[in-house]
Design a protein around this motif. Structure first.
Motif, PDB file in Angstrom:
ATOM      1  N   GLU A  62      28.746  11.731  43.774  1.00 21.06           N
ATOM      2  CA  GLU A  62      29.041  10.342  44.101  1.00 21.06           C
ATOM      3  C   GLU A  62      27.922   9.729  44.947  1.00 21.06           C
ATOM      4  OE1 GLU A  62      30.878   6.620  44.564  1.00 21.06           O
ATOM      5  OE2 GLU A  62      31.000   8.213  43.061  1.00 21.06           O
ATOM      6  N   SER A  63      27.420  10.472  45.920  1.00 21.20           N
ATOM      7  CA  SER A  63      26.337   9.965  46.769  1.00 21.20           C
ATOM      8  C   SER A  63      25.071   9.723  45.958  1.00 21.20           C
ATOM      9  CB  SER A  63      26.048  10.955  47.901  1.00 21.20           C
ATOM     10  OG  SER A  63      27.178  11.139  48.728  1.00 21.20           O
ATOM     11  N   ALA A  64      24.783  10.609  45.012  1.00 23.39           N
ATOM     12  CA  ALA A  64      23.596  10.444  44.174  1.00 23.39           C
ATOM     13  C   ALA A  64      23.697   9.184  43.320  1.00 23.39           C
ATOM     14  CB  ALA A  64      23.406  11.672  43.289  1.00 23.39           C
ATOM     15  N   PHE A  65      24.874   8.910  42.778  1.00 24.61           N
ATOM     16  CA  PHE A  65      25.080   7.678  42.016  1.00 24.61           C
ATOM     17  C   PHE A  65      24.847   6.456  42.903  1.00 24.61           C
ATOM     18  CE2 PHE A  65      27.290  10.071  38.633  1.00 24.61           C
ATOM     19  CZ  PHE A  65      26.825   9.398  37.519  1.00 24.61           C
ATOM     20  N   ILE A  66      25.398   6.476  44.111  1.00 22.11           N
ATOM     21  CA  ILE A  66      25.266   5.329  45.012  1.00 22.11           C
ATOM     22  C   ILE A  66      23.807   5.082  45.366  1.00 22.11           C
ATOM     23  CG2 ILE A  66      25.789   4.488  47.338  1.00 22.11           C
ATOM     24  CD1 ILE A  66      28.476   5.965  47.125  1.00 22.11           C
ATOM     25  N   ASP A  67      23.106   6.140  45.789  1.00 22.78           N
ATOM     26  CA  ASP A  67      21.712   5.985  46.212  1.00 22.78           C
ATOM     27  C   ASP A  67      20.818   5.569  45.043  1.00 22.78           C
ATOM     28  OD1 ASP A  67      22.574   6.757  48.678  1.00 22.78           O
ATOM     29  OD2 ASP A  67      21.697   8.758  48.629  1.00 22.78           O
ATOM     30  N   SER A  68      21.036   6.158  43.860  1.00 20.95           N
ATOM     31  CA  SER A  68      20.211   5.828  42.697  1.00 20.95           C
ATOM     32  C   SER A  68      20.449   4.394  42.238  1.00 20.95           C
ATOM     33  CB  SER A  68      20.493   6.799  41.546  1.00 20.95           C
ATOM     34  OG  SER A  68      20.192   8.124  41.924  1.00 20.95           O
ATOM     35  N   ALA A  69      21.708   3.956  42.275  1.00 21.65           N
ATOM     36  CA  ALA A  69      22.034   2.585  41.874  1.00 21.65           C
ATOM     37  C   ALA A  69      21.412   1.573  42.830  1.00 21.65           C
ATOM     38  CB  ALA A  69      23.541   2.401  41.805  1.00 21.65           C
ATOM     39  N   GLN A  70      21.403   1.891  44.108  1.00 20.84           N
ATOM     40  CA  GLN A  70      20.805   0.985  45.085  1.00 20.84           C
ATOM     41  C   GLN A  70      19.320   0.792  44.827  1.00 20.84           C
ATOM     42  OE1 GLN A  70      21.825   2.740  48.872  1.00 20.84           O
ATOM     43  NE2 GLN A  70      23.808   1.693  48.992  1.00 20.84           N
ATOM     44  N   GLY A  72      18.030   1.117  41.757  1.00 22.59           N
ATOM     45  CA  GLY A  72      17.848   0.772  40.352  1.00 22.59           C
ATOM     46  C   GLY A  72      17.116   1.853  39.597  1.00 22.59           C
ATOM     47  N   ALA A  73      17.398   3.103  39.936  1.00 24.88           N
ATOM     48  CA  ALA A  73      16.663   4.242  39.386  1.00 24.88           C
ATOM     49  C   ALA A  73      17.484   4.982  38.343  1.00 24.88           C
ATOM     50  CB  ALA A  73      16.281   5.203  40.509  1.00 24.88           C
ATOM     51  N   THR A  74      16.798   5.852  37.582  1.00 23.51           N
ATOM     52  CA  THR A  74      17.470   6.783  36.674  1.00 23.51           C
ATOM     53  C   THR A  74      17.840   8.034  37.459  1.00 23.51           C
ATOM     54  OG1 THR A  74      16.334   5.992  34.689  1.00 23.51           O
ATOM     55  CG2 THR A  74      17.180   8.237  34.630  1.00 23.51           C
ATOM     56  N   LEU A  75      19.050   8.509  37.272  1.00 25.26           N
ATOM     57  CA  LEU A  75      19.552   9.689  37.978  1.00 25.26           C
ATOM     58  C   LEU A  75      19.532  10.893  37.040  1.00 25.26           C
ATOM     59  CD1 LEU A  75      20.974  11.116  40.357  1.00 25.26           C
ATOM     60  CD2 LEU A  75      23.147  10.223  39.459  1.00 25.26           C
ATOM     61  N   VAL A  76      18.936  11.985  37.494  1.00 23.11           N
ATOM     62  CA  VAL A  76      18.949  13.250  36.757  1.00 23.11           C
ATOM     63  C   VAL A  76      19.844  14.218  37.517  1.00 23.11           C
ATOM     64  CG1 VAL A  76      17.601  15.167  35.840  1.00 23.11           C
ATOM     65  CG2 VAL A  76      16.606  12.865  35.924  1.00 23.11           C
ATOM     66  N   ILE A  77      20.866  14.746  36.832  1.00 25.24           N
ATOM     67  CA  ILE A  77      21.765  15.734  37.423  1.00 25.24           C
ATOM     68  C   ILE A  77      21.678  17.005  36.584  1.00 25.24           C
ATOM     69  CG2 ILE A  77      24.141  16.324  38.011  1.00 25.24           C
ATOM     70  CD1 ILE A  77      24.735  13.408  38.424  1.00 25.24           C
ATOM     71  N   ALA A  78      21.268  18.093  37.198  1.00 26.90           N
ATOM     72  CA  ALA A  78      21.169  19.387  36.514  1.00 26.90           C
ATOM     73  C   ALA A  78      22.149  20.355  37.155  1.00 26.90           C
ATOM     74  CB  ALA A  78      19.751  19.924  36.602  1.00 26.90           C
ATOM     75  N   LEU A  79      22.901  21.071  36.324  1.00 30.26           N
ATOM     76  CA  LEU A  79      23.874  22.043  36.816  1.00 30.26           C
ATOM     77  C   LEU A  79      23.677  23.372  36.098  1.00 30.26           C
ATOM     78  CD1 LEU A  79      25.644  19.105  36.234  1.00 30.26           C
ATOM     79  CD2 LEU A  79      27.090  20.303  37.884  1.00 30.26           C
ATOM     80  N   ILE A  80      23.615  24.452  36.859  1.00 32.05           N
ATOM     81  CA  ILE A  80      23.492  25.797  36.313  1.00 32.05           C
ATOM     82  C   ILE A  80      24.605  26.644  36.920  1.00 32.05           C
ATOM     83  CG2 ILE A  80      21.963  27.771  35.949  1.00 32.05           C
ATOM     84  CD1 ILE A  80      19.622  26.047  36.703  1.00 32.05           C
ATOM     85  N   GLN A 111      34.711  13.709  33.856  1.00 28.91           N
ATOM     86  CA  GLN A 111      35.391  12.594  34.505  1.00 28.91           C
ATOM     87  C   GLN A 111      34.597  12.081  35.704  1.00 28.91           C
ATOM     88  OE1 GLN A 111      37.958  10.991  33.371  1.00 28.91           O
ATOM     89  NE2 GLN A 111      38.122   9.574  35.103  1.00 28.91           N
ATOM     90  N   ALA A 112      34.052  12.999  36.492  1.00 29.04           N
ATOM     91  CA  ALA A 112      33.260  12.586  37.653  1.00 29.04           C
ATOM     92  C   ALA A 112      32.036  11.779  37.231  1.00 29.04           C
ATOM     93  CB  ALA A 112      32.844  13.812  38.457  1.00 29.04           C
ATOM     94  N   LEU A 113      31.391  12.214  36.142  1.00 29.89           N
ATOM     95  CA  LEU A 113      30.206  11.500  35.667  1.00 29.89           C
ATOM     96  C   LEU A 113      30.588  10.160  35.041  1.00 29.89           C
ATOM     97  CD1 LEU A 113      28.281  14.495  34.068  1.00 29.89           C
ATOM     98  CD2 LEU A 113      27.839  13.402  36.270  1.00 29.89           C
ATOM     99  N   LYS A 114      31.697  10.110  34.341  1.00 34.81           N
ATOM    100  CA  LYS A 114      32.140   8.846  33.749  1.00 34.81           C
ATOM    101  C   LYS A 114      32.424   7.819  34.840  1.00 34.81           C
ATOM    102  CE  LYS A 114      35.734   6.676  30.943  1.00 34.81           C
ATOM    103  NZ  LYS A 114      36.998   6.853  30.192  1.00 34.81           N
ATOM    104  N   GLU A 115      33.091   8.239  35.904  1.00 25.14           N
ATOM    105  CA  GLU A 115      33.394   7.317  36.999  1.00 25.14           C
ATOM    106  C   GLU A 115      32.104   6.817  37.646  1.00 25.14           C
ATOM    107  OE1 GLU A 115      35.973   9.460  39.592  1.00 25.14           O
ATOM    108  OE2 GLU A 115      37.626   9.534  38.140  1.00 25.14           O
ATOM    109  N   GLY A 116      31.116   7.718  37.788  1.00 25.61           N
ATOM    110  CA  GLY A 116      29.847   7.291  38.358  1.00 25.61           C
ATOM    111  C   GLY A 116      29.155   6.252  37.504  1.00 25.61           C
ATOM    112  N   ALA A 121      26.797  -0.407  38.352  1.00 27.12           N
ATOM    113  CA  ALA A 121      26.150  -1.229  37.334  1.00 27.12           C
ATOM    114  C   ALA A 121      24.636  -1.271  37.471  1.00 27.12           C
ATOM    115  CB  ALA A 121      26.715  -2.655  37.402  1.00 27.12           C
ATOM    116  N   ASP A 122      24.115  -1.031  38.675  1.00 31.78           N
ATOM    117  CA  ASP A 122      22.680  -1.138  38.886  1.00 31.78           C
ATOM    118  C   ASP A 122      21.924   0.156  38.581  1.00 31.78           C
ATOM    119  OD1 ASP A 122      22.845  -3.796  39.666  1.00 31.78           O
ATOM    120  OD2 ASP A 122      23.232  -3.274  41.756  1.00 31.78           O
ATOM    121  N   LEU A 123      22.639   1.182  38.182  1.00 34.53           N
ATOM    122  CA  LEU A 123      21.983   2.434  37.804  1.00 34.53           C
ATOM    123  C   LEU A 123      21.150   2.205  36.549  1.00 34.53           C
ATOM    124  CD1 LEU A 123      22.002   5.550  38.599  1.00 34.53           C
ATOM    125  CD2 LEU A 123      23.581   5.809  36.676  1.00 34.53           C
ATOM    126  N   ASP A 124      19.886   2.646  36.567  1.00 35.72           N
ATOM    127  CA  ASP A 124      19.016   2.421  35.412  1.00 35.72           C
ATOM    128  C   ASP A 124      19.367   3.338  34.258  1.00 35.72           C
ATOM    129  OD1 ASP A 124      16.642   1.173  34.186  1.00 35.72           O
ATOM    130  OD2 ASP A 124      15.835   3.197  34.284  1.00 35.72           O
TER     131      ASP A 124
END
Length: 536
Positions: A62-70, A72-80, A111-116, A121-124
């Motif tokens: 959630e924090s990554a979505f907020i900071d990236s949207a502020q 106007g950046a593209t967010l990369v999330i990697a999970l292993i 679901q978490a990613l869909k909500e993000g 709206a400002d997420l690139d």
């Protein structure tokens, strides 16, 4: 970057490649020469989470979505780590997960990613890299459930790349292969690498798995996808010091040579380029002249071009001036040919005021500087779509070619130091002594191989080959339509002429919606129509 063991599964399921592999991927993605990502979270050290709890994972996402949207950046999330599929639901298992498939204890990732996506709206854009068992279930969930935040009412850009279908993943092979490719680069790509270029390496590097890809419109590997959602600069071709002109050329070459098929015309062009100083490739629209020119430029695609190892290419349009053409070629020669920049400065310093004003830019910035160099290897200048040039620029090109070939005082010094490959439609006036290669229409077998490389369902291939009528342009536009998830054979018009195919592409992009047309499509198309486009 999130990587976690899951103690609840027992010691047998401890992942030996963690945390080292997580560090490797994180380093590649944040390397300024490769992924060029900034840490997604305000506290930079917290952007790499190792063995986090469920609460920490959800808070970080959630924090990554907020900071990236502020920004106007593209967010990369990697999970292993570990994943669990319960019917149609996928759960990421973190350090305190129970592995029971309950959203109160395990991370219901989709679901978490869909909500993000929905709430910012400002997420690139969003890129998700998921290396776990059963990760394909998350891909299926995304394709079904993210429609309203994709091409639906809330338009968001995203891609999801997973290590497996609804099955096991093994040994971190997915991440390890991705790290290797991003570090070494892909010669066939442009200046950046996006998910489509990972398909073949992942198939080879993860033989026991079925990596999945979901694009914004629900497509898979066959879709071109959103080229703006790239993972890294292409280490095989990218030079951080290169200017915009060089990067634009490399991107154009990568675009044209995707799914390249070897043809008799390509072989004839390669052989002619080795034997003659000037070759003119002719053919009507749709024969793939620009693609053949790009293939010559791409040395890894045409290793037979041994002597002309130093190449520069210009893609021309009806608005290309002599100065713009010279700048395109000079920028590449500066980047690829040692000593060219110094020679260009010395040549210009040798000219008097009258010569500076009267000499065409191509002579002043390219041919003249080349004449001062003692070239051990010929330089090949490729100029695509000469017939599209304004008449004045076309005459400048022809005169410069003649000057260089004849070794006149204003031309290149060595009689064989500069070679030319020009492309044009048949009616163009060729320089004296130029060797002509005619672009033959591709055979049905070649178009069939192209469609197969695009990943098109074999059930549709025969009809598409027939409708292509031996035209690369038709084949490309039909393939673009056939790679869409909702494609059926009834989508192909009985007589698919170029105008109808382009009209269909515009409609698919939303041209039939007034708001889309006025706000998004018309402004871009107006600029393109005014500036002119190069040939295909």
């Amino acid at each position: 970057m999130i990587a976690s063991q899951c103690p609840a599964l027992g010691e047998t399921y401890t992942l030996s490649f963690l945390p080292e592999l997580a560090h490797e991927l994180y380093d590649v993605l944040t390397d300024s020469r490769l992924g060029a990502c900034s840490p997604a979270l305000a506290q930079k050290d917290s952007s790499l989470l190792l063995d986090p709890t469920r609460a920490e994972v959800l808070y970080a996402i959630e924090s990554a979505f907020i900071d990236s949207a502020q920004e106007g950046a593209t967010l990369v999330i990697a999970l292993i780590g570990h994943g669990l599929a319960c019917e149609d639901d996928f759960y990421y298992l973190c350090a305190d997960a129970t592995g029971t498939g309950k959203s109160m204890t395990d991370v219901h990732l989709s679901q978490a990613l869909k909500e993000g996506l929905r709430d910012h709206a400002d997420l690139d854009g969003l890129i998700v890299l998921l290396d776990t068992c059963h990760a394909g279930v998350a891909a299926q969930q995304s394709a079904r459930a993210w429609g309203d935040v994709g091409l639906g009412l809330k338009s968001r850009r995203y891609e999801l790349l997973t290590s497996s279908a609804n099955s096991n993943a093994y040994g971190g092979d997915f991440t390890r292969t991705m790290v290797r490719v991003l570090k070494t680069g892909v010669p066939a790509a442009g200046t950046t690498i996006d998910a489509r270029y990972l398909r073949e390496p992942l198939v080879k590097g993860c033989p026991a798995q079925q990596p999945q890809r979901v694009t914004i419109d629900g497509g898979g590997w066959a879709q071109a996808g959103d080229e703006g959602l790239w993972l890294a600069y292409n280490a095989a071709v990218h030079d951080p010091a290169a200017d915009d002109a060089v990067r634009a050329v490399l991107n154009r070459v990568g675009e044209l040579t995707s799914y390249l098929q070897n043809t008799s015309t390509l072989q004839a062009l390669i052989e002619a380029g080795e034997q003659y100083q000037c070759v003119v490739l002719t053919g009507p629209r749709g024969r793939g002249k620009s693609t053949l020119a790009a293939a010559l430029f791409r040395s890894s695609t045409t290793p037979s071009v041994r002597e002309a190892a130093i190449t520069a290419i210009a893609f021309c349009s009806r608005d290309t001036t002599s100065a713009a053409l010279a700048a395109m070629l000079a920028a590449q020669l500066t980047d690829r040919l040692p000593g060219f920049a110094a020679s260009a400065r010395a040549y210009e310093a040798s000219l008097d005021d009258v010569e500076l004003q009267s000499l065409p830019a191509l002579q002043r910035c390219v041919i003249g500087p080349l004449a001062r160099l003692h070239l051990s290897t010929p330089v090949c200048l490729i100029i695509d779509a000469v017939d599209e040039l304004p008449e004045a620029t076309e005459n400048v090109v022809r005169n410069a070619v003649i000057s260089a070939l004849t070794g006149s005082p204003s031309g290149a010094g060595s009689a064989h130091s500069v070679r030319f490959v020009l492309t044009a439609r048949p009616a163009v006036i060729r320089p004296p002594g130029a060797h002509q290669v005619e672009a033959e229409p591709p055979g049905d077998d070649v178009i069939e191989a192209y469609l197969q490389a695009r990943g098109i369902d074999p059930l549709h291939t025969a009809l598409l080959v027939t409708k292509a009528h031996g035209s690369w342009l038709h084949a490309h536009l039909l393939a673009e339509r056939a790679t869409r998830p909702d494609f059926t054979q009834t989508d192909i018009p009985d007589n698919p002429d170029i105008a109808l195919l382009y009209e269909a592409e515009l409609l698919y992009a939303g041209a039939d919606t007034r708001d889309n047309w006025q706000r998004e499509l018309r402004p871009v198309l107006t600029i393109l129509a005014a500036s002119g486009l190069s040939a295909i």
